[in-house]
Design an enzyme around this catalytic site. Sequence first.
Site: not given
Ligand code: A2P
Ligand code: 11C
Length: 337
Positions: A11-12, A14, A99, A130, A157, A161, A214, A235, A242
């Site tokens: 759902t995030g 990436v 990494r 990235c 950036q 990100g 990094k 940022r 980026h």
């Molecule tokens: P969720 O949408 O349920 O919070 P972003 O980088 O856009 O913030 O997205 C982070 C991703 O990591 C989302 O899919 C989020 O799910 C997931 N995530 C964050 N915390 C957890 C967790 N404790 N367990 C599983 N997935 C997680």
């Molecule tokens: C940013 N580069 O733009 C970071 C996001 O180590 O994968 C990714 C952070 C990482 O904020």
Amino acid sequence: KLWNVAVVGATGAVGTQMIECLEERKFPVGKIKFLASVRSVGQVLEFNGKPVPVEELKHDSFEGIDIALFSAGGARSEEFCPSAAKAGAVCIDNSSAWRMDPEVPLVVPEVNPHALAGYRKKGIVANPNCSTIQMVVALKPLHDFGSIKRIVVSTYQAVSGTGNKAIDELRKQTGELLNGRPPKNEVYPHRIAFNCLPQIDSFCDNGYTKEEMKMVNETRKIMEAEIKTTATCVRVPVFYGHSESVNIETAKKITVAKARELLEDAPGVELVDNPANGEYPMAMDAAGEDLTLVGRIREDDTVANGLNLWVVADNLRKGAATNAVQIAELLVEEYLK
Ligand code: A2P
Ligand code: 11C
């Protein structure tokens, strides 16, 4: 042959791109599983037009999975990659958790595809940061020709990100400021709209940020060379893409003409370097694309063999999702078969 794939963090910011990349590149997917936090259970996403419910990430989520693409934050990767690997999945992890582990390869397919063989040790492959990915894609052909000794990089950036919450923060703050309302910041330590923040991630004891370190450490590991890198990561109020100002010093001289020639044919690179026509790489052009755009190539005559470049890529695509799916492609073509 088809492969069963799990997307962790589906759902995030990436994760969403990972799903799109699997579809666009027609990755040979058998079963697909979308995993996220318990907050997302009940959501139904789509894959190739078919509904796929989001499931909660658990230690036993990986039975029958061949490849697990992780992008749910470092803590989740640290905790769940070993369970996924134990269940027989190869993890391709987008976080920084694994990494620098010497038993985990850090792979950019255009740069060090051979390193992928090391996935067997832990069943984990790390996707680089990235900012590092786009820089090494641009620099590898120059390094092969002229041997890079030192890099000075400054980044600009995009907020994506940081994830979806940061995209919302920039959008809301921009609206608030344009409407004369006081902007609120929750994701970043200061306002990001109409501002630049010289802090990405937290600070280390040496005064650099983790993001800057990094770039220093990952570049050495991926390029397999003792290149000295110094970085300043900033940022900027851009949603996607980026940008990087990259200054290099090489052992052998690389003229501007030679650099253009090397980059013209380089894998993953698009040369956009026609300043007379106002053509140079820009975040708005890189957004939604998979190539790393390189331009503004100039000799730096303050040192013996110096070059300046401007390097831009979509941080969610080549900087994250596309690179991860390219690793998956290499894995199934060369290793899993
Ligand atoms: P969720 O949408 O349920 O919070 P972003 O980088 O856009 O913030 O997205 C982070 C991703 O990591 C989302 O899919 C989020 O799910 C997931 N995530 C964050 N915390 C957890 C967790 N404790 N367990 C599983 N997935 C997680
Ligand atoms: C940013 N580069 O733009 C970071 C996001 O180590 O994968 C990714 C952070 C990482 O904020």
